[in-house]
Design a protein around this motif. Structure first.
Motif: not given
Length: 362
Positions: A136-141, A334-335
């Motif tokens: 979730a942190t990598i995608y900020q979602r 999106d990333p």
């Protein structure tokens, strides 16, 4: 000592030593750890900020950037935001697991067995939830941490690697428990003389004491014991906070090192399948179709990332010099390209609410 080549890319072992090497990579590494230890004393906000700091630093590590935690210019608001997101992921997974296990434990015959099995499985499940929070942190979602199918694909591909992280948590927690017990026993040793005196006094004069005098004596005993234990309790609080902070950062970074085998820089949208897995460069043979050992299989139509800007469907690669700053913002699904990382030395990342985000030091 861990050499720099051993920190690069994915390796299937030495998660603790490599995480420790990254944590202590820069001089003065203890300073942010001490600051976070003190921050834990701040209710809610402090805890979320420390969690977010660890997650943001681990996010950078997952992007194959070997950076130490940021010591200056940390985006506190970005850390709190990431910590809140990670906390929500943990909370939801925790509630779901509690419901499932709660229903299973009331079943006749198998209920007791489920309780016993869950006691051991819960340690592994806690690390799986860490994987979800980091995703979730990598995608900020938030939604990226709830995509069970993708998380299961990752976990089932290399459960042994996650067991190594479980070992880090269990051993670290046990050491913290031993230290806590030792400090508490030292504190109790100072309270023993007071306890003996009051018990002796109560034995000699208890029969002639009124109820009010007995209650007063009990209060005096309690106050005396607390006064003796006070310094020990403060030490326990600080030591546990320090050990807990280090363990938190090392554990999440270990998860990030484990996650490198899934080629995070080539992740697409949250719902897209994972790219070909990366293998350990020490392996003799590469995974079929994955190219040379230790390398991810080339994409049929590689997508360029001009100026490190987010490309629809794929995350943007973070710059090695960016290690902690503002939280990147990525477009929907999106990333996100980390342009000012929150937890590393130079961070320039902004990710939209729904795409993988790269970032720098925390």
């Amino acid at each position: 000592m861990v050499s720099d080549p051993e920190l690069d890319g994915f390796r299937r072992d030495h998660y603790f030593s490599r995480s420790w090497a990254l944590l202590t990579r820069d001089r003065g590494w203890i300073k942010p750890v001490l600051v976070m230890t003190v921050a834990l004393l701040v209710p809610i906000v402090g805890v979320l900020g420390v969690l977010g700091y660890a997650l943001e630093w681990a996010r950078l590590t997952a992007w194959n950037v070997n950076a130490a935690p940021k010591q200056r210019g940390v985006d506190v608001g970005g850390c709190i935001k990431s910590g809140w997101r990670g906390f929500l992921v943990m909370l939801v997974w925790g509630i779901l697991s509690a419901i499932v296990v709660g229903v299973a434990t009331v079943l006749p015959i198998v209920g007791a067995l489920v309780s016993l099995v869950w006691f051991f499985v819960s340690f592994f499940f806690a690390v799986v939830v860490m994987v979800a929070a980091l995703r979730a942190t990598i995608y900020q979602r938030f939604g990226a941490g709830m995509r069970a199918s993708t998380i299961w694909q990752m976990v089932s591909h290399d459960p042994g690697g996650l067991l190594r992280v479980v070992g880090i948590n269990v051993i670290g927690g046990a050491l913290a428990g031993v230290v806590t017990m030792f400090v508490v026993m030292v504190g109790l040793a100072g309270a023993v003389p007071h306890l003996v005196w009051y018990l002796t006094y109560l034995y000699d004069f208890g029969t002639v004491m009124s109820d009010s005098a007995g209650a007063m004596l009990a209060l005096q005993l309690l106050a005396s014991v607390l006064a003796s234990l006070g310094p020990a309790l403060v030490v326990v609080l600080l030591v546990d906070g320090l050990v807990g902070t280090i363990l938190l950062m090392v554990s999440y970074t270990a998860v990030a090192l484990w996650m490198r085998q899934f080629d995070v820089p080539n992740w697409g949208r949250d719902e897209d399948p994972l790219p070909p897995f990366v293998t350990d460069p020490r392996d003799d043979a590469p995974v079929p179709g994955a190219g040379a050992p230790g390398q991810a299989a080339p994409q049929e139509e590689p997508v360029e990332h001009p100026q490190l800007m987010a490309v629809p469907g794929e995350p943007c690669e973070p710059r090695p010099e960016d290690v902690a700053g503002e939280v990147p913002v990525a477009e929907k699904d999106d990333p996100v390209v980390p342009e000012d990382p929150v937890c590393a030395e130079k961070d320039d990342s902004v990710a939209d609410d729904e795409g993988p985000v790269t970032e720098e030091r925390h």
